[in-house]
Design an enzyme around this catalytic site. Sequence first.
Site, PDB file in Angstrom:
ATOM      1  N   SER A   1       0.847  -1.181   0.000  1.00 48.82           N
ATOM      2  CA  SER A   1       0.000   0.000   0.000  1.00 48.82           C
ATOM      3  C   SER A   1       0.883   1.231   0.000  1.00 48.82           C
ATOM      4  O   SER A   1       2.004   1.200   0.535  1.00 48.82           O
ATOM      5  CB  SER A   1      -0.893   0.028   1.243  1.00 48.82           C
ATOM      6  OG  SER A   1      -1.526   1.284   1.406  1.00 48.82           O
TER       7      SER A   1
ATOM      8  N   TYR B   1      -1.669  -0.908  10.266  1.00 52.55           N
ATOM      9  CA  TYR B   1      -1.882  -1.230   8.850  1.00 52.55           C
ATOM     10  C   TYR B   1      -0.684  -0.763   8.028  1.00 52.55           C
ATOM     11  O   TYR B   1      -0.134  -1.527   7.223  1.00 52.55           O
ATOM     12  CB  TYR B   1      -3.158  -0.556   8.354  1.00 52.55           C
ATOM     13  CG  TYR B   1      -3.418  -0.747   6.880  1.00 52.55           C
ATOM     14  CD1 TYR B   1      -3.988  -1.920   6.404  1.00 52.55           C
ATOM     15  CD2 TYR B   1      -3.087   0.250   5.954  1.00 52.55           C
ATOM     16  CE1 TYR B   1      -4.222  -2.102   5.044  1.00 52.55           C
ATOM     17  CE2 TYR B   1      -3.316   0.073   4.601  1.00 52.55           C
ATOM     18  CZ  TYR B   1      -3.881  -1.100   4.156  1.00 52.55           C
ATOM     19  OH  TYR B   1      -4.101  -1.269   2.812  1.00 52.55           O
TER      20      TYR B   1
END
Length: 245
Positions: free
Chosen positions: A134, A147
């Site tokens: 990401s 995350y």
Amino acid sequence: MQDKVVIVTGGSSGLGRATAELMIAEGARVVIADINGEAGEAVANAIGAEFVRTDVGDPMEVEALVSGTVARFGQLDVMCNNAGVIAIAPVLETTNEAFDHMVTVNFGGVFYGTRAAGRVMAEQGFGAIVNTASNGGCSPSEDMAVYSGTKAAVVALSKACAIELAPKGVRVNTISPGTMLTGMVPDVEGIVEVLDKLQPIGYAANPSQMAAGVLFLASDEGNYVTGHDLVIDGGATAGRRAVGV
């Protein structure tokens, strides 16, 4: 991708489904894996893929996914370790359960998938692994510490694996998507308009735009690319706009 054998984890929705659809359109034979059996079966039937219910956080299930695919098709050309989860919370309020779940799925799932596929591909002497990270891994956001940490770890893991596996004919890369309009977007009124404004390109992406990057990294056209993190985020991590603009 004609007749190549591809596994896509997290294939029942979002980037996973878009990747599976694009691979099939390019001629690949696709196995999608997902923990959601009902959704996975429905997607597989809809797009012409095969489905194997898999918890990517369980190394035995990942091994079974890979070995079963090889037994079915005789080889494994591409492994897309895409399954992921997110929990948005301030770091001081993040629970142990949320931490464990994100680390197990986002990092553990990629490791287990890379290891299982890597063993097969090293024996074959060819193969491509594409892991989903990401842009949050290189440009973290508030309330997404764990995350972002897992996604940064995916990039580092993949680069190290690329070095180890290159002599064996196996390429390992990552894709780092920016904001996509998927099930991970909170169901909040006006959120899409806010997300659109945050992207220099002017809008949040459709998963199919990210899948095109996965396809390139997996394909023969990317045969000299390994250890690379392909960021596709509409310019979100390029830098900051001028104050007041």
